[in-house]
Design a protein around this motif. Sequence first.
Motif, mmCIF file in Angstrom:
data_model
loop_
_atom_site.group_PDB
_atom_site.id
_atom_site.type_symbol
_atom_site.label_atom_id
_atom_site.label_comp_id
_atom_site.label_asym_id
_atom_site.label_seq_id
_atom_site.Cartn_x
_atom_site.Cartn_y
_atom_site.Cartn_z
ATOM 1 N N ALA A 152 32.669 36.666 48.940
ATOM 2 C CA ALA A 152 32.266 37.650 47.932
ATOM 3 C C ALA A 152 32.802 39.014 48.331
ATOM 4 C CB ALA A 152 30.746 37.680 47.808
ATOM 5 N N ASP A 153 33.718 39.544 47.544
ATOM 6 C CA ASP A 153 34.347 40.830 47.832
ATOM 7 C C ASP A 153 33.659 41.917 47.021
ATOM 8 O OD1 ASP A 153 36.010 42.848 48.621
ATOM 9 O OD2 ASP A 153 37.667 42.265 47.290
ATOM 10 N N GLU A 154 32.848 42.759 47.718
ATOM 11 C CA GLU A 154 32.092 43.829 47.060
ATOM 12 C C GLU A 154 31.401 43.290 45.796
ATOM 13 O OE1 GLU A 154 31.602 46.632 48.350
ATOM 14 O OE2 GLU A 154 33.304 47.204 49.592
ATOM 15 N N PRO A 155 30.573 42.266 45.927
ATOM 16 C CA PRO A 155 30.006 41.607 44.745
ATOM 17 C C PRO A 155 29.090 42.503 43.910
ATOM 18 C CG PRO A 155 28.877 40.865 46.724
ATOM 19 C CD PRO A 155 30.042 41.690 47.175
ATOM 20 N N THR A 156 28.576 43.602 44.511
ATOM 21 C CA THR A 156 27.677 44.491 43.760
ATOM 22 C C THR A 156 28.321 45.825 43.436
ATOM 23 O OG1 THR A 156 26.738 45.459 45.782
ATOM 24 C CG2 THR A 156 25.711 43.441 44.925
ATOM 25 N N GLY A 157 29.590 45.961 43.768
ATOM 26 C CA GLY A 157 30.239 47.264 43.645
ATOM 27 C C GLY A 157 30.288 47.796 42.228
ATOM 28 N N VAL B 112 28.427 31.744 53.391
ATOM 29 C CA VAL B 112 28.611 32.903 52.507
ATOM 30 C C VAL B 112 29.148 34.061 53.334
ATOM 31 C CG1 VAL B 112 27.507 34.507 50.912
ATOM 32 C CG2 VAL B 112 26.739 32.120 51.010
ATOM 33 N N ILE B 113 30.298 34.574 52.918
ATOM 34 C CA ILE B 113 30.933 35.714 53.588
ATOM 35 C C ILE B 113 31.014 36.839 52.571
ATOM 36 C CG2 ILE B 113 32.954 36.544 54.817
ATOM 37 C CD1 ILE B 113 33.621 33.604 55.472
ATOM 38 N N GLN C 11 20.998 35.716 44.719
ATOM 39 C CA GLN C 11 21.645 34.437 44.398
ATOM 40 C C GLN C 11 22.550 33.984 45.539
ATOM 41 O OE1 GLN C 11 23.366 35.677 40.736
ATOM 42 N NE2 GLN C 11 21.638 34.993 39.479
ATOM 43 N N LEU C 12 23.268 34.932 46.152
ATOM 44 C CA LEU C 12 24.109 34.588 47.298
ATOM 45 C C LEU C 12 23.241 34.135 48.475
ATOM 46 C CD1 LEU C 12 26.789 37.445 47.152
ATOM 47 C CD2 LEU C 12 27.075 35.047 46.513
ATOM 48 N N ARG C 13 22.113 34.799 48.638
ATOM 49 C CA ARG C 13 21.186 34.408 49.704
ATOM 50 C C ARG C 13 20.691 32.981 49.473
ATOM 51 N NH1 ARG C 13 19.850 35.669 54.880
ATOM 52 N NH2 ARG C 13 17.726 34.968 55.316
ATOM 53 N N GLY D 128 32.314 22.857 44.407
ATOM 54 C CA GLY D 128 31.479 22.690 45.605
ATOM 55 C C GLY D 128 31.287 24.003 46.326
ATOM 56 N N GLY D 129 32.388 24.736 46.530
ATOM 57 C CA GLY D 129 32.287 26.055 47.159
ATOM 58 C C GLY D 129 31.648 26.014 48.527
ATOM 59 N N GLN D 130 32.216 25.240 49.446
ATOM 60 C CA GLN D 130 31.646 25.144 50.788
ATOM 61 C C GLN D 130 31.589 26.524 51.429
ATOM 62 O OE1 GLN D 130 33.227 22.025 53.208
ATOM 63 N NE2 GLN D 130 32.501 22.914 55.123
ATOM 64 N N VAL D 131 32.622 27.344 51.170
ATOM 65 C CA VAL D 131 32.654 28.708 51.686
ATOM 66 C C VAL D 131 32.739 29.657 50.499
ATOM 67 C CG1 VAL D 131 33.871 30.368 53.130
ATOM 68 C CG2 VAL D 131 33.805 27.958 53.800
ATOM 69 N N ILE D 132 31.763 30.572 50.367
ATOM 70 C CA ILE D 132 31.751 31.562 49.300
ATOM 71 C C ILE D 132 32.226 32.885 49.877
ATOM 72 C CG2 ILE D 132 30.382 32.739 47.552
ATOM 73 C CD1 ILE D 132 30.621 29.762 47.077
#
Length: 644
Positions: free
Chosen positions: A167-172, A196-197, A185-187, A161-165
């Motif tokens: 993302a730690d440096e997802p594009t790093g 989304v954090i 995709q996160l947007r 479900g991932g109510q809260v995502i």
Amino acid sequence: MALIELRDIRKRYPAGEQDVEVLHGIDLDIEAGEFIAIMGSSGSGKSTLMHILGCLDQPSDGEYRFAGRPITEMDHEQLAWLRREMFGFVFQSYHLIGTASAWENVALPAIYAGMPRDERKTRAQRLLDELGLGERLENRPNQLSGGQQQRVSIARALMNGGQVILADEPTGALDSVSGEAVMEQLRGLARRGHTVIVITHDAKVAEHADRVVELHDGRILDDRRRRPHHGDKVRAVAEPPKRSGLPDAGEIGEAVLMALRSLRANWLRTLLTLLGIVIGVGAVVVMLAIGQGAKQDVVARISDRGTNLLVIRPDRGQQRVADGVIATLVPDDAKALETLPNVRTAVPEISGSVTARANGQDVSTSVQAVTPAFTSLRDWQPVQGIFFGEQDQNAYAPVAVIGQTVKDTLFPDGDPLGQFLMLDSIPFQVIGVMGAQGATDWGDDQDDVVFVPLSTGTLRLFGQNYLRSITLAVDDVSRIDATEQAAVDLLIQRHGQRDVRVFNMASLLDMVSATQNTLTMLLGSIAAISLLVGGIGVMNIMLVSVAERVHEIGIRMATGARQRNILQQFLTESVVVSALGGIIGVAAGVLVGLLLGGFGMAIVFSVPVMVASFFCAAVIGLLFGFAPALKAARLNPVEALSND
């Protein structure tokens, strides 16, 4: 009420004599459905804040509430439930398990949620299809590009479900094109109602978010909203479990599958671990089979002599007479003993060495003067001719029954029946040949013997009437001890003193059986030592496995694994490898035993021993695997994730 509420959150780490404070009183509210970026340079405390937000770590001070519930009051089980049911993590380094396929990595959180295998595979496939990885389901992480791995990580975050995502440096670790695709995709997830954090140091990445919180040296420097938030309501959150229940069959089955996958991925180490268990179990099976075979062989030899026998011999403390015979027992004693209750027959015996001659051949052999009832004592009958009877006994007949060795020596080319042989220059006619018996346990040849009637032997060969022994055959073996005592009492009455010794064959059999059991247990104990050594090897290998897989353990904890799940997984691996070693060890033990049996060694396999050996191997795996498994279960999720 905000979904996430932070009040005066502080985090300190020990550093020598003083603690270092990384977060200094963070106050932050995050609404449900927000797309928020927490931005800061390296060392600003943003990763520490993310770990606290995702319940991977706990603050040193302050209050953290999720959907109104204080996190700091939750135990390990409840925190694992939150990570599993509420949060989904997307990491800069992807944090995928290298030995698992793409869909298995995505489905990992659902394993700990108890979702059936078919259902979670279907959901994982659907998520990967939505992210454009429908053709990469069976690919392992090393077969995927960085962007593809990050999309697998996103799919995993959405699995439960991932109510809260988070993302730690997802594009790093991605190029600009792949990074832009991941942020889009996160947007999209934020537009679908997910909170989304994004944790980042890049201002361009932060621009995708609706709200940007800037950290500097552990404090919030700025909190600005770039786009308005419409204030989604906090979704109803189920009550986290109060305590852990017993694992269900599905959990155990999954643990076994994961254990087999891990063992296969490290097949050489698994093989070396198996070797110790195989040797230990195989040694136990073979040693106990040898011991049981030796026991059965000895018992069979004693049984051939008769277990219902009492052998009465003169006490060596009495006065000796000529030819080494003690002047104690006489034939009349045998007749008297035969009248006792439970005595079927009493057979007196005189024996000695003589020179036998026939067909120009001389041989030194043993002569036994016995009554016709001798053949009823043992399963030993003539294979040629007959044994002498009462008529021969009463008539002092010069007849003889010879053993196979005497026959082969003195009559190698012909039929000895009816022929004469000289015993100390006295002629005896051969009327029978006894069946072959072989050697005794102490090496004497039982077939090197000549039997003559007791009357003839006492008169013509030995010249005296004193017996070497009297053998009693009893009807009821359960009463043999009482019969022994009655025989001793009768002889004391006849002789005026106790001048005999009695050998109870049933007691001898019990004694020999007990001795053989002791020797068998000794052999088994020696073999069991090698099994224990194998168990120590299992523990060492499992400790190495835990040390090598700390990062994997962190991934599992981040995706919702309870402490009991980690404990269960490593215990299962230990038990599986030990059980496999037990199965192979039993098979190897049987094979070695059969080979030894082919060389003439007495081998008796025992199914209970095999089953017990297998279960001992499994129990050893459980016992020796517990310490490494417990060490794995107690790892700190943050420290485990940072261990690459």
